[in-house]
Design a protein around this motif. Structure first.
Motif, mmCIF file in Angstrom:
data_model
loop_
_atom_site.group_PDB
_atom_site.id
_atom_site.type_symbol
_atom_site.label_atom_id
_atom_site.label_comp_id
_atom_site.label_asym_id
_atom_site.label_seq_id
_atom_site.Cartn_x
_atom_site.Cartn_y
_atom_site.Cartn_z
ATOM 1 N N UNK A 172 0.856 -1.179 0.000
ATOM 2 C CA UNK A 172 0.000 0.000 0.000
ATOM 3 C C UNK A 172 0.894 1.231 0.000
ATOM 4 N N UNK A 173 0.694 2.109 -0.944
ATOM 5 C CA UNK A 173 1.505 3.327 -1.047
ATOM 6 C C UNK A 173 0.823 4.478 -0.318
ATOM 7 N N UNK A 174 1.611 5.518 -0.041
ATOM 8 C CA UNK A 174 1.071 6.720 0.571
ATOM 9 C C UNK A 174 0.873 6.652 2.063
ATOM 10 N N UNK A 175 1.353 5.596 2.716
ATOM 11 C CA UNK A 175 1.229 5.480 4.176
ATOM 12 C C UNK A 175 2.202 6.460 4.822
ATOM 13 N N UNK A 176 1.777 7.221 5.835
ATOM 14 C CA UNK A 176 2.689 8.178 6.468
ATOM 15 C C UNK A 176 3.992 7.534 6.929
ATOM 16 N N UNK A 177 5.076 8.246 6.703
ATOM 17 C CA UNK A 177 6.404 7.760 7.098
ATOM 18 C C UNK A 177 6.472 7.574 8.608
ATOM 19 N N UNK A 182 -0.356 7.426 15.682
ATOM 20 C CA UNK A 182 -1.746 6.985 15.590
ATOM 21 C C UNK A 182 -2.218 7.205 14.159
ATOM 22 N N UNK A 183 -2.657 6.118 13.506
ATOM 23 C CA UNK A 183 -3.103 6.177 12.117
ATOM 24 C C UNK A 183 -4.576 5.799 12.049
ATOM 25 N N UNK A 184 -5.382 6.723 11.567
ATOM 26 C CA UNK A 184 -6.801 6.446 11.355
ATOM 27 C C UNK A 184 -7.000 5.875 9.956
ATOM 28 N N UNK A 185 -7.785 4.811 9.881
ATOM 29 C CA UNK A 185 -8.136 4.195 8.598
ATOM 30 C C UNK A 185 -9.135 5.113 7.906
ATOM 31 N N UNK A 236 -6.746 2.191 2.146
ATOM 32 C CA UNK A 236 -6.060 2.893 1.061
ATOM 33 C C UNK A 236 -5.528 4.243 1.458
ATOM 34 N N UNK A 237 -6.141 4.862 2.460
ATOM 35 C CA UNK A 237 -5.713 6.182 2.925
ATOM 36 C C UNK A 237 -5.609 6.126 4.450
#
Length: 570
Positions: free
Chosen positions: A254-259, A292-295, A301-302
């Motif tokens: 999956x691309x675009x995931x925060x570093x 913390x990453x929100x789906x 995808x984002x």
């Protein structure tokens, strides 16, 4: 429906709110009364009912040495007496097993109904697989694994290829140690009986990932297969990676995931209550903060970084975290395992992934926590906490008993259920469900029962057990059925506290002939109505021998077949 979330700025809350108590000293350390005294370097822990007596036991992954191999240690098996008092049963239950174990997980790899154990080894050593005899006694089944050495920090069971058995995924950082840079994760495929082959080639991306510290199966897009997260302490190649499963065990990145940065672990849980899995990364944001990453898109995808919603989010060395609903208000709160602090950090969720620390909830303790797990260990319906201690200090693993918190009274939620589309098949029919509850682990929530209920043609329901197939996914199988059978099915989930929840009921019908419908025999085109097109088919077959238009089965299409059709007309 896919849900999108607007960006939310961090709220600035007064100190009085930060200190307000949900329940004074809710998690009280009771290690001396409940755990054996030990002094061993522990890296990870996992909970499960090893001996099938109805309570949660513990396995600790022990491994001496940080950057170089030290003395080989035993994994520790602690059996629960049912009240949260534990006895070390290692020598009786798994004699002669030693290694440098960084990770441990449980799963029924041989489909015999009990929990087996996988142990990930560091410093380029072969993993260990322990096979349960059903009563909690283990034999060394490592010969079932490919004969490969790995430098592995974690291992996970999960049905990667969708065939109903548990495969294995391993971190592998190369030929030196878990801090190496010439390795790539491994996928071992199960033959259904607990024998594994290396299925990495053609299924996982081939690029190496340096310094892998954690690996996590989770269904990020609610399509009822297992996607994968691999955590890295290195920023090379974008740091940690998320891989999407196509349903057959072939993964794409999956691309675009925060570093992210110096990551030690990730945990998945629905912190905003929208039915999909969000992510918390220990030490994963800049300056050693939690990420913390929100789906954001709901389909993985984002991913929206909302680390500012953890208040405070200090720049300290943390190693693990877990979600749990500590106040029974219907949202997931958070606990962070702190390396070298004065206490573990406990955060209360306001309901939308906004976490505010409450320092009054857990006993103060200075130690070096590398892992944290939550679950009801005492049998009172409350979530307790265990930390695994390594690297420094007294190396005494700890238990914090939930003394004043509310009991778990919320039922599990079935957030996705497979819709069976039989086509030309008469079965068997696989049914998978994504089920969430009020705590998280690498195996999702701890279920006491998972059942598939189905009824045929409006009859009495039949009940089948469902198998855990990774993180929050469960699978059951409706057996082969006669043609034109109406089937109604639902999933019933019971958590460890005995709360039951169920899905909505879904229906389907088996069909015959292949591709046809279940209407009258004279419905030759399968559109559900006997009409002109069916008459055309019959007349075109007039005088021929047999075939679908021979409705009376006398071997010839003729007048009696026409009479049958006219009797069913419309």
């Amino acid at each position: 429906m896919t849900q999108h979330h607007a960006l939310r700025p961090a709220a600035v809350l007064p100190a009085a709110v930060l200190a307000s108590a949900v329940g004074a000293q809710q998690f009280q350390q009771q290690t001396t009364a409940r755990f054996p005294t030990q002094s061993e370097y522990t890296n990870q822990a996992t909970f499960g009912d090893l001996d099938s007596d109805g309570d949660l036991d513990i396995v600790f992954a022990n491994g001496q040495g940080y950057s170089s191999l030290g003395a080989l240690l035993k994994p520790r098996i602690y059996l629960n007496d049912g009240t949260g008092v534990f006895a070390d049963q290692t020598d009786a239950r798994a004699p002669g097993i030693t290694g440098c174990f960084r990770g441990v997980e449980l799963g029924d790899c041989d489909a015999d109904g009990d929990l087996d154990v996988v142990l990930a080894q560091d410093f380029f050593r072969k993993p260990v697989l322990l096979i349960n005899d059903g009563a909690g006694f283990f034999s060394d089944g490592s010969s079932r694994l490919p004969n490969q050495n790995l430098s592995s920090a974690r291992a996970q069971f999960g049905d990667a290829d969708g065939d109903g058995d548990l495969d294995l995924a391993f971190c592998h950082s190369g030929t030196s140690s878990r801090f190496g840079s010439n390795g790539a994760p491994k996928l071992y495929l199960n033959d259904g009986a607990g024998n594994f082959v290396d299925g990495t080639a053609g299924r996982f991306p081939s690029a190496s990932i340096a310094d892998q510290q954690d690996i996590l199966f989770f269904d990020m897009d609610r399509d009822l297969d297992l996607d994968l997260h691999v955590s890295s302490r290195s920023t090379a190649n974008g740091g940690s990676q998320i891989w999407r499963n196509d349903g057959t065990g072939v993964f794409t990145r999956v691309t675009g995931v925060p570093q992210d940065y110096s990551t030690y672990s990730y945990d998945a849980g629905d912190c905003d209550g929208d039915g999909d899995l969000d992510l918390i990364g220990a030490n994963a944001d800049s300056s050693n903060k939690e990420m913390l990453l929100r789906n954001f898109s709901g389909d993985g995808g984002i991913w929206q970084k909302i680390s500012q919603n953890i208040q405070p989010n200090p720049s300290v060395d943390d190693n693990d975290s877990k979600f749990l609903d500590l106040d029974s208000d219907g949202d997931l709160d958070l606990i962070v395992a702190v390396l070298g602090g004065t206490r573990e950090r406990v955060y209360v969720n306001s309901g939308d992934c906004l976490f505010v620390e409450n320092t009054s909830l857990i006993s103060a303790q200075s130690d070096s926590s590398l892992d944290v797990k939550v679950g009801d260990l005492t049998g009172d319906g409350r979530f307790d906490v265990v930390t695994a201690q390594g690297e420094s200090g007294s190396f005494q693993n700890r238990i914090y008993v939930n003394v004043t918190g509310p009991t778990d009274a919320r039922a599990p939620r079935v957030t996705a259920l497979e819709q069976v589309v039989p086509g030309a098949s008469l079965g068997p029919f696989a049914v998978r469900a994504l089920v969430m509850d009020d705590m998280t682990s690498d195996r999702g929530f701890f279920a006491r029962e998972m059942e598939l209920h189905y009824a045929l043609d409006g009859g009495a329901p039949e009940v089948l057990p469902m198998r855990w197939v990774g993180n929050s996914l469960w699978r059951g199988e409706i057996p082969a059925l006669p043609p034109c059978t109406e089937v109604a099915y639902r999933v019933v989930a019971q958590d460890w506290a005995g709360n039951s929840g169920e899905s909505a009921t879904r229906t389907f019908a088996t069909t015959f002939p292949p591709g046809g419908g279940c209407g009258p025999a004279a419905d030759l085109d399968g559109d559900g109505i006997v009409g002109g097109s069916d008459l055309s088919i019959l007349l075109a077959a007039w005088g021929t021998k047999g075939g679908a238009a021979d409705l009376d089965g006398d071997g010839t299409v003729g007048g009696s077949d026409l009479a049958i059709m006219l009797a069913s007309w419309g």
